[in-house]
Design a protein around this motif. Sequence first.
Motif, PDB file in Angstrom:
ATOM      1  N   VAL A 164       0.865  -1.192  -0.054  1.00 37.70           N
ATOM      2  CA  VAL A 164      -0.085   0.003   0.125  1.00 37.70           C
ATOM      3  C   VAL A 164       0.854   1.304  -0.042  1.00 37.70           C
ATOM      4  O   VAL A 164       1.663   1.263   0.810  1.00 37.70           O
ATOM      5  N   SER A 165       0.718   2.180  -0.790  1.00 35.33           N
ATOM      6  CA  SER A 165       1.305   3.376  -0.926  1.00 35.33           C
ATOM      7  C   SER A 165       0.838   4.434  -0.369  1.00 35.33           C
ATOM      8  O   SER A 165      -0.492   4.672  -0.588  1.00 35.33           O
ATOM      9  N   LEU A 166       1.426   5.438   0.474  1.00 31.29           N
ATOM     10  CA  LEU A 166       0.849   6.569   1.287  1.00 31.29           C
ATOM     11  C   LEU A 166       1.777   7.714   0.812  1.00 31.29           C
ATOM     12  O   LEU A 166       2.857   7.617   0.750  1.00 31.29           O
ATOM     13  N   THR A 167       1.054   8.638   0.787  1.00 33.76           N
ATOM     14  CA  THR A 167       1.609  10.106   0.321  1.00 33.76           C
ATOM     15  C   THR A 167       1.022  11.178   1.407  1.00 33.76           C
ATOM     16  O   THR A 167       1.833  12.108   1.433  1.00 33.76           O
ATOM     17  N   ASP A 168       0.315  10.901   2.249  1.00 31.95           N
ATOM     18  CA  ASP A 168      -0.100  11.614   3.355  1.00 31.95           C
ATOM     19  C   ASP A 168      -0.723  10.789   4.488  1.00 31.95           C
ATOM     20  O   ASP A 168      -1.133   9.890   4.509  1.00 31.95           O
ATOM     21  N   ALA A 169      -0.423  11.295   5.705  1.00 29.02           N
ATOM     22  CA  ALA A 169      -0.673  10.815   6.932  1.00 29.02           C
ATOM     23  C   ALA A 169      -2.197  10.396   7.010  1.00 29.02           C
ATOM     24  O   ALA A 169      -2.708   9.517   7.713  1.00 29.02           O
ATOM     25  N   LYS A 170      -2.957  11.241   6.385  1.00 31.29           N
ATOM     26  CA  LYS A 170      -4.515  11.177   6.336  1.00 31.29           C
ATOM     27  C   LYS A 170      -4.874   9.579   5.812  1.00 31.29           C
ATOM     28  O   LYS A 170      -5.988   9.127   6.116  1.00 31.29           O
ATOM     29  N   GLU A 171      -3.905   9.217   5.002  1.00 30.08           N
ATOM     30  CA  GLU A 171      -4.288   7.868   4.283  1.00 30.08           C
ATOM     31  C   GLU A 171      -4.071   6.562   5.422  1.00 30.08           C
ATOM     32  O   GLU A 171      -4.274   5.588   4.968  1.00 30.08           O
TER      33      GLU A 171
END
Length: 186
Positions: free
Chosen positions: A162-169
């Motif tokens: 799983v790739s994330l770009t923001d802590a909200k994810e």
Amino acid sequence: MTDLDKATATQLKNIETRTGKTLAQLNAIVDKSGLTKHGQVRDMLKKDLGMGHGDANLVATLYFRSKEPVAAAGGDPLDEIYAGPKAGLRPVHDKLMAAIGRFGEFEVAPKKGYVSLRRKKQFAMIGPGTKTRVDVGINMKGVAATGRLVALPPGGMCQYRVSLTDAKEVDAELVGWIRQAYDAAG
């Protein structure tokens, strides 16, 4: 103290309990062995002291870090992993570790560009995939891939990413997948 520091301290306490030796005593064993490579030291600790891979890896890492000049030691391994253009990704990592830390005990084994999370076996890996993305590798079976949960080719270190770009994810869906992997690894 960061969650990683707390997890590392817990892992060291568990290592000392399991081996009956302090970190200083373990370092003395490594010194006496004359081994100079991380993999050799790790394998010796596994063979001679019956340590698990994650525990032996952490002791070897800390041993060699203790031999570095103070200026190069760097302290927190996450400071190196999330250095320079990747520094903005640290909040994503910290939020993930805060959520995972609620599961219970596990080992955190820092590597060169990521951290491995282990119980009896590795259940997840977290680290920057690029300077704009944190990749979470997850080891679980029997889950259908989605647009977000990407199945990886067989034979790799993880079955999914799983790739994330923001802590909200960092949400309930992601934490649920990691929890499933955590439960299966124990």
